[in-house]
Structure formats: C-alpha cells, structure tokens
Design a protein around this motif. Sequence first.
Motif, PDB file in Angstrom:
ATOM      1  N   TYR A  15      31.023  83.358  32.505  1.00  0.00           N
ATOM      2  CA  TYR A  15      30.013  83.030  31.484  1.00  0.00           C
ATOM      3  C   TYR A  15      30.297  81.663  30.868  1.00  0.00           C
ATOM      4  CZ  TYR A  15      27.987  83.009  26.789  1.00  0.00           C
ATOM      5  OH  TYR A  15      27.344  82.639  25.629  1.00  0.00           O
ATOM      6  N   GLN A  16      31.541  81.417  30.488  1.00  0.00           N
ATOM      7  CA  GLN A  16      31.894  80.161  29.843  1.00  0.00           C
ATOM      8  C   GLN A  16      31.686  78.979  30.784  1.00  0.00           C
ATOM      9  OE1 GLN A  16      32.976  80.321  26.439  1.00  0.00           O
ATOM     10  NE2 GLN A  16      32.257  78.204  26.645  1.00  0.00           N
ATOM     11  N   VAL A  20      29.974  87.082  37.937  1.00  0.00           N
ATOM     12  CA  VAL A  20      28.929  86.055  37.877  1.00  0.00           C
ATOM     13  C   VAL A  20      27.595  86.698  37.536  1.00  0.00           C
ATOM     14  CG1 VAL A  20      27.556  84.447  39.261  1.00  0.00           C
ATOM     15  CG2 VAL A  20      30.050  84.413  39.419  1.00  0.00           C
ATOM     16  N   ARG A  21      27.309  87.838  38.152  1.00  0.00           N
ATOM     17  CA  ARG A  21      26.061  88.548  37.865  1.00  0.00           C
ATOM     18  C   ARG A  21      26.005  88.958  36.400  1.00  0.00           C
ATOM     19  NH1 ARG A  21      26.605  92.277  41.555  1.00  0.00           N
ATOM     20  NH2 ARG A  21      25.862  90.845  43.161  1.00  0.00           N
ATOM     21  N   SER A  22      27.135  89.428  35.877  1.00  0.00           N
ATOM     22  CA  SER A  22      27.205  89.811  34.468  1.00  0.00           C
ATOM     23  C   SER A  22      26.986  88.605  33.566  1.00  0.00           C
ATOM     24  CB  SER A  22      28.568  90.450  34.170  1.00  0.00           C
ATOM     25  OG  SER A  22      28.714  90.710  32.794  1.00  0.00           O
ATOM     26  N   LEU A  67      28.185  79.977  42.790  1.00  0.00           N
ATOM     27  CA  LEU A  67      28.862  79.988  41.495  1.00  0.00           C
ATOM     28  C   LEU A  67      30.194  80.725  41.579  1.00  0.00           C
ATOM     29  CD1 LEU A  67      25.836  80.713  39.132  1.00  0.00           C
ATOM     30  CD2 LEU A  67      27.157  78.593  39.227  1.00  0.00           C
ATOM     31  N   ALA A  68      30.202  81.851  42.280  1.00  0.00           N
ATOM     32  CA  ALA A  68      31.434  82.631  42.407  1.00  0.00           C
ATOM     33  C   ALA A  68      32.523  81.817  43.101  1.00  0.00           C
ATOM     34  CB  ALA A  68      31.144  83.919  43.182  1.00  0.00           C
ATOM     35  N   ILE A  86      16.336  84.814  35.647  1.00  0.00           N
ATOM     36  CA  ILE A  86      16.834  85.365  36.900  1.00  0.00           C
ATOM     37  C   ILE A  86      15.665  85.807  37.777  1.00  0.00           C
ATOM     38  CG2 ILE A  86      18.172  87.233  37.960  1.00  0.00           C
ATOM     39  CD1 ILE A  86      19.945  87.235  35.462  1.00  0.00           C
ATOM     40  N   TYR A  87      15.690  85.356  39.029  1.00  0.00           N
ATOM     41  CA  TYR A  87      14.713  85.776  40.024  1.00  0.00           C
ATOM     42  C   TYR A  87      15.457  86.568  41.097  1.00  0.00           C
ATOM     43  CZ  TYR A  87      11.521  82.457  37.855  1.00  0.00           C
ATOM     44  OH  TYR A  87      10.720  81.794  36.951  1.00  0.00           O
TER      45      TYR A  87
END
Length: 222
Positions: free
Chosen positions: A12-13, A46-48, A35-36, A61-62
């Motif tokens: 998140y950060q 990452v999803r969280s 991103l991961a 988010i799509y």
Amino acid sequence: MDGSASAAQRAYQAIRDGILNGVHLAGTMLGEEALATEIGVSRTPVRSALSRLQDEGWIVIYPKRGALVRGLSERAVADLEDARLMLESAGATRAGAGIRDELAGRMRESIAAQREAFQARDVRRFIELTIRFHRAFVEAAGNDILLELNDRLADRQRFLLFSKGDWLLARCDDIIAEHEDLVERLRAGDAAGFTAALRQHLADNYVPPASTGSERGPQTTR
C-alpha cells in the motif's frame, strides 16, 4: 503485525507513494503482477493494497484489466484551491505581530532553500519545501483543528504539484517572487493584501494540466 499484514502495508505504501510522487501518472493502468514484482511481494497483498487505494479514491479497479490511476478533475482542483485559500488566510490573519516576525524569518530561509532546489532542478525537494512553506501559514493561527484539516489536503496538493513538475521549473522565478510577496505581506500584517496575493498565487499554480485530468486514456505500466 503478522507477515501478511506487513506485506499488505508495504505494498500500500509503495503504490500510494508512487501515485503521489508522480511515478504512476494519472491515466496509468497498474497491473497486479508487475506491482508485485516491483515491490517484492505476492499478488495477494498488492490486491489488498489496491482495494484500499480505491476506497480512498486514488484508483479505479477494473477486474482482469488492472487499476487505473485517477486524476484530479477541474472541480477537485478548484475545491482544493478554495480550501487552501480559507485555511492559509485564516492562519495568517490570526497571527500576532511577534509570531508573524518569527515566521517570516523562517519562511525566508525556506525560500532560499526553494531557490536552491530550483537551481538544482530538484522538483521533489521543491515540492516538499513548498508544502511545508504553505503549511506554516496555517500553523500561525495556533489552531490544531485548522492544521489537521490542512494536513488532510497535503496528499492532494503533492499529487497535483508532481503532475506538473516541468511546468513548475519553467515558472520558478515567478513562484519564488510570489512566495516572497506573501511573506512580506504576512510580516506587515496586511491581511487583505495577503489574501488577495494568495488567491492569485493559487489560481496561477493550480491550473490543472492535461496530465491531471481523469479523462485521459489508460497507459500501461512498464
């Protein structure tokens, strides 16, 4: 904090910082896998993190496509400008003479540092300096609630400024002159003149460039 929570917070950060600091521009489509890999976590944190950022309004988010970084609409920029004008004017006009003199001295030092950042073409440093510079006007009121409200706007201010970094460099002499004028009006206790100068300063610097508009088409990440 367990490992999964720590990883989610780290993701998140990192993503949030990338958005605010202009790494992930408005209109960019962020992918979970990329991103991961970049952050060094699995896709689950990452999803969280993306879900949390969507709740905060930074992305959309799509499913199966990714997350689109949102821009600031013209209305959002205008609202930010109005809020900043009210908060900074309130702080500057409520400050006593002693506080104004002390604050003016500190702000002149800040302006010198801003000039050095411009000369070095260090946009990131200038943006952080100018955010603190404008915060000082609110601090002058000695009102913690006003300061809290101001700090809640700082991320939007940072996002907007980073979106127009090259434009800031091109306008550096004018920005420095406007900052000097604001400090002098503060020191002199010229409340009406300060508010008028601040209104013009914000109007000149908050014109939303094309890159902040949410109407831009998606751009894929590298």
